[in-house]
Design a protein around this motif. Structure first.
Motif, short mmCIF file in Angstrom:
data_model
loop_
_atom_site.label_atom_id
_atom_site.label_comp_id
_atom_site.label_asym_id
_atom_site.label_seq_id
_atom_site.Cartn_x
_atom_site.Cartn_y
_atom_site.Cartn_z
N ALA A 69 -14.59 -16.23 -19.61
CA ALA A 69 -15.68 -15.29 -19.78
C ALA A 69 -16.34 -15.05 -18.43
O ALA A 69 -16.37 -15.94 -17.57
CB ALA A 69 -16.70 -15.82 -20.78
N VAL A 70 -16.85 -13.84 -18.23
CA VAL A 70 -17.50 -13.47 -16.98
C VAL A 70 -18.98 -13.21 -17.25
O VAL A 70 -19.34 -12.52 -18.21
CB VAL A 70 -16.84 -12.20 -16.39
CG1 VAL A 70 -17.61 -11.73 -15.15
CG2 VAL A 70 -15.38 -12.48 -16.04
N GLN A 71 -19.83 -13.77 -16.41
CA GLN A 71 -21.26 -13.57 -16.56
C GLN A 71 -21.63 -12.15 -16.18
O GLN A 71 -21.14 -11.61 -15.17
CB GLN A 71 -22.04 -14.57 -15.70
CG GLN A 71 -23.54 -14.56 -15.99
CD GLN A 71 -24.24 -15.73 -15.33
OE1 GLN A 71 -23.67 -16.46 -14.53
NE2 GLN A 71 -25.51 -15.92 -15.69
N ASP A 116 -25.00 -13.22 -22.22
CA ASP A 116 -24.88 -12.89 -20.80
C ASP A 116 -23.44 -13.03 -20.30
O ASP A 116 -23.22 -13.14 -19.09
CB ASP A 116 -25.81 -13.78 -19.96
CG ASP A 116 -25.46 -15.25 -20.04
OD1 ASP A 116 -24.61 -15.63 -20.89
OD2 ASP A 116 -26.02 -16.03 -19.26
N ARG A 117 -22.48 -13.02 -21.20
CA ARG A 117 -21.08 -13.16 -20.80
C ARG A 117 -20.20 -12.24 -21.64
O ARG A 117 -20.54 -11.89 -22.77
CB ARG A 117 -20.60 -14.61 -20.96
CG ARG A 117 -21.30 -15.57 -20.01
CD ARG A 117 -20.81 -17.01 -20.16
NE ARG A 117 -21.54 -17.88 -19.28
CZ ARG A 117 -21.23 -18.09 -17.99
NH1 ARG A 117 -20.17 -17.49 -17.48
NH2 ARG A 117 -21.96 -18.89 -17.25
N ARG A 123 -24.45 -5.51 -19.91
CA ARG A 123 -24.39 -5.83 -21.34
C ARG A 123 -24.81 -4.63 -22.18
O ARG A 123 -24.19 -4.35 -23.22
CB ARG A 123 -25.28 -7.03 -21.65
CG ARG A 123 -25.14 -7.52 -23.10
CD ARG A 123 -26.02 -8.73 -23.39
NE ARG A 123 -25.76 -9.21 -24.74
CZ ARG A 123 -26.28 -8.68 -25.84
NH1 ARG A 123 -27.09 -7.63 -25.76
NH2 ARG A 123 -25.99 -9.17 -27.03
N ARG A 146 -15.85 -11.57 -22.49
CA ARG A 146 -14.49 -12.08 -22.32
C ARG A 146 -13.50 -11.17 -23.03
O ARG A 146 -13.72 -10.77 -24.17
CB ARG A 146 -14.36 -13.50 -22.88
CG ARG A 146 -12.97 -14.12 -22.66
CD ARG A 146 -12.95 -15.58 -23.12
NE ARG A 146 -13.10 -15.68 -24.57
CZ ARG A 146 -12.07 -15.64 -25.43
NH1 ARG A 146 -10.83 -15.47 -24.97
NH2 ARG A 146 -12.28 -15.76 -26.72
N ILE A 199 -14.19 -8.63 -14.67
CA ILE A 199 -13.92 -8.87 -16.10
C ILE A 199 -12.44 -8.70 -16.39
O ILE A 199 -11.82 -9.52 -17.10
CB ILE A 199 -14.76 -7.91 -16.96
CG1 ILE A 199 -16.25 -8.25 -16.86
CG2 ILE A 199 -14.31 -7.96 -18.43
CD1 ILE A 199 -17.17 -7.19 -17.46
#
Length: 319
Positions: free
Chosen positions: A65-67, A131-132, A73, A134, A57
């Motif tokens: 953006a990173v999953q 699910d991402r 989360r 940023r 990240i």
């Protein structure tokens, strides 16, 4: 009742499990599972490891953006909750302040480096989707150090309980989770010493209080873990993200809570609240022991038993 000790290193320091009333082979198997869980969390969330989700990240800051999975989360949403509850004082983007503060050198940061680090702090610039995640600007970072060990301690306790362990004390570098049934007649509390933030020279490992804990979490934040002294003044590693400067009102604050994650969050926010710490802890219904700048002790919980003669200025428990 027999107690078995399992020691290991993780998250940059010594860790241990005390398992009580569990047979040797069962205890060893259970401890191995719990140690594996601690190391899983470290590998996944440590900013020191290049392939951790936190490092991925941070490398993508200002770009993409990173999953992330649901566990990540949920921890990010927990960080959001703490940021809101603390009026912006608990901010997991504030780790960049370490680039300005060097606690290995007896010198204050330059105004330029401090201003540069502060410009890259701002939880409101972290965008979390389903699910991402940023980070809006290049140079921003997140750091789970504010609750990572505590979360790992709680997860280790869950693994031990699922393995059939009924009584255990998880200790990850001083962040504690006691596993047990406080209503059971056979439940013997764990006796835990709280480090004195200003111990006598002759007794450097002196404690200031002792806690009897059957179940739940215990965490302590203090100005004695990492600090520098410049012109006779102490500057500790607990940094206010709004000013960039260390806290200075309390030497240490210990908090009891249902789990280690909650205890750690409460004590960190309280240290950052400075003059407002006690009122904030009271508003949260927290059980605490606070050592002020001058060494005076204040507690509202009978579980904290003062042990040090240095704590002679302690107040009686508050209503």
């Amino acid at each position: 009742m027999q107690t078995l000790l399992f020691e290991f290193r993780a998250m940059g320091g010594p860790c241990s499990f005390h398992l009580r009333g569990t047979s040797g082979s069962h205890a060893e198997q259970s401890a191995r599972k719990a140690i594996a869980e601690v190391r899983r969390i470290e590998a996944k969330f440590s900013r020191y490891l290049e392939d951790s989700v936190v490092s991925r990240i941070n490398r993508a800051a200002g770009n993409a953006a990173v999953q992330v999975d649901e566990e990540t989360r949920q921890l990010l949403m927990f960080a959001d909750q703490l940021w809101r509850q603390s009026d912006g004082l608990f901010d997991i983007t504030s780790g960049v302040l370490r680039q300005a503060w060097n606690f290995s050198a007896q010198a204050l940061p330059s105004p330029y480096r401090l201003a540069d680090a502060r410009s890259r702090i701002g939880w409101e610039r972290v965008h979390i989707g389903d699910d991402r995640v940023r980070l809006a600007d290049a140079g921003m970072e997140i750091d789970f150090g504010g609750f990572g060990k505590e979360y790992a301690a709680d997860r280790a306790a869950v693994v031990l309980r699922e393995a059939g362990v009924e009584h255990a004390l998880v200790n990850l570098g001083g962040d504690l989770h006691a596993l047990g049934d406080p209503s059971a007649a056979s439940a013997v509390p764990w006796s835990i010493d709280i480090q004195h933030p200003r111990p006598p020279v002759a007794h450097p490992m002196a404690s200031i209080a002792r806690v009897s804990l059957k179940q739940g979490g215990l965490a302590t934040s203090g100005d004695y873990e990492r600090f520098i002294e410049v012109d006779g003044r102490r500057y500790c590693h607990i940094l206010n993200p709004l000013t960039g400067w260390p806290v200075s009102v309390h030497q240490s604050i210990s908090v009891l809570a249902p789990n280690a994650t909650a205890a750690g969050a409460l004590t960190t926010i309280a240290m950052l609240k400075e003059e407002g710490a006690i009122a904030w802890l009271e508003s949260q219904g927290a059980s605490y022991l606070a050592v002020g700048h001058g060494g005076h002790v204040r507690t509202n919980a009978p579980q904290f038993h003062l042990t040090s003669t240095q704590a002679s200025t302690a107040t009686s428990p508050q209503p």
